[in-house]
Design a protein around this motif. Structure first.
Motif, PDB file in Angstrom:
ATOM      1  N   ASN A  32       0.850  -1.181   0.000  1.00 13.97           N
ATOM      2  CA  ASN A  32       0.000   0.000   0.000  1.00 13.97           C
ATOM      3  C   ASN A  32       0.890   1.236   0.000  1.00 13.97           C
ATOM      4  O   ASN A  32       1.547   1.523  -0.989  1.00 13.97           O
ATOM      5  N   ASP A  33       0.941   1.956   1.092  1.00 14.68           N
ATOM      6  CA  ASP A  33       1.736   3.186   1.134  1.00 14.68           C
ATOM      7  C   ASP A  33       3.234   2.908   1.195  1.00 14.68           C
ATOM      8  O   ASP A  33       3.675   1.975   1.865  1.00 14.68           O
ATOM      9  N   THR A  52       1.018   6.450  -2.665  1.00 15.13           N
ATOM     10  CA  THR A  52      -0.031   5.463  -2.487  1.00 15.13           C
ATOM     11  C   THR A  52      -0.242   4.687  -3.781  1.00 15.13           C
ATOM     12  O   THR A  52       0.241   5.086  -4.851  1.00 15.13           O
ATOM     13  N   ASN A  96       9.743   3.593   4.258  1.00 13.85           N
ATOM     14  CA  ASN A  96       8.923   2.614   4.961  1.00 13.85           C
ATOM     15  C   ASN A  96       7.820   2.148   4.026  1.00 13.85           C
ATOM     16  O   ASN A  96       7.300   2.927   3.226  1.00 13.85           O
ATOM     17  N   TYR A  98       4.231  -0.094   3.800  1.00 10.29           N
ATOM     18  CA  TYR A  98       3.087  -0.720   4.474  1.00 10.29           C
ATOM     19  C   TYR A  98       2.578  -1.808   3.554  1.00 10.29           C
ATOM     20  O   TYR A  98       2.088  -1.520   2.450  1.00 10.29           O
ATOM     21  N   ARG A 100       1.235  -6.231   3.016  1.00  8.82           N
ATOM     22  CA  ARG A 100       0.495  -7.374   3.560  1.00  8.82           C
ATOM     23  C   ARG A 100       1.236  -8.662   3.265  1.00  8.82           C
ATOM     24  O   ARG A 100       1.637  -8.911   2.116  1.00  8.82           O
ATOM     25  N   TRP A 105      -1.314  -6.990   7.616  1.00  8.12           N
ATOM     26  CA  TRP A 105      -0.660  -5.731   7.257  1.00  8.12           C
ATOM     27  C   TRP A 105       0.330  -5.304   8.331  1.00  8.12           C
ATOM     28  O   TRP A 105       0.037  -5.358   9.519  1.00  8.12           O
ATOM     29  N   SER A 106       1.526  -4.879   7.872  1.00  3.36           N
ATOM     30  CA  SER A 106       2.541  -4.369   8.789  1.00  3.36           C
ATOM     31  C   SER A 106       3.376  -3.313   8.077  1.00  3.36           C
ATOM     32  O   SER A 106       3.380  -3.227   6.847  1.00  3.36           O
ATOM     33  N   ASP A 107       4.091  -2.558   8.879  1.00  4.16           N
ATOM     34  CA  ASP A 107       4.953  -1.489   8.375  1.00  4.16           C
ATOM     35  C   ASP A 107       6.407  -1.941   8.504  1.00  4.16           C
ATOM     36  O   ASP A 107       6.838  -2.359   9.582  1.00  4.16           O
ATOM     37  N   TYR A 108       7.152  -1.834   7.399  1.00  3.50           N
ATOM     38  CA  TYR A 108       8.545  -2.262   7.385  1.00  3.50           C
ATOM     39  C   TYR A 108       9.434  -1.090   6.986  1.00  3.50           C
ATOM     40  O   TYR A 108       9.091  -0.324   6.073  1.00  3.50           O
TER      41      TYR A 108
END
Length: 119
Positions: A32-33, A52, A96, A98, A100, A105-108
């Motif tokens: 996503n973002d 996005t 960073n 975002y 899945r 979903w997580s932020d890396y």
């Protein structure tokens, strides 16, 4: 296992250009973002641009005009083209992502790439 890696930094003279890359790899279902940030010595991390999947590029005002982000979703890559670089742009640049995976979903974040602008 997911990895986010920034690259493309280095030493450049004032007025020069660099193109940074942010690549996400691993067992990724969806992204996503993706955002670019930087942290200069002795300063807090600051947002440069938020991107996005619908193609929106939302720049912080001070970076409009000199910095341009672009996405290649087929390659899970976001680029940051930086022109007319100034010594004040010296910083570690981070992205960073975002995304899945099988666990949701997580932020890396990546480890960053150093940009040094100096003559």
């Amino acid at each position: 296992q997911v990895q986010v890696v920034e690259s493309g930094g280095g030493l450049v003279q004032p007025g020069g250009s660099l193109r940074l890359s942010c690549v996400a790899s691993g067992n990724i279902f969806e992204i996503n973002d993706v955002n670019w940030h930087r942290q200069a010595p002795g300063k807090e991390r600051e947002l440069i641009v938020a991107t996005t999947t619908d193609g929106s590029l939302n720049y912080v005002d001070q970076f409009k005009g000199r910095f341009t982000a672009s996405r290649d979703d087929a390659k899970n890559t976001v680029y940051l083209q930086m022109n007319s670089l100034e010594p004040e742009d010296t910083a570690i640049y981070y992205c960073n992502v975002y995304l899945r995976t099988t666990t949701g979903w997580s932020d890396y974040w990546g480890q960053g790439t150093q940009v040094t602008v100096s003559s």
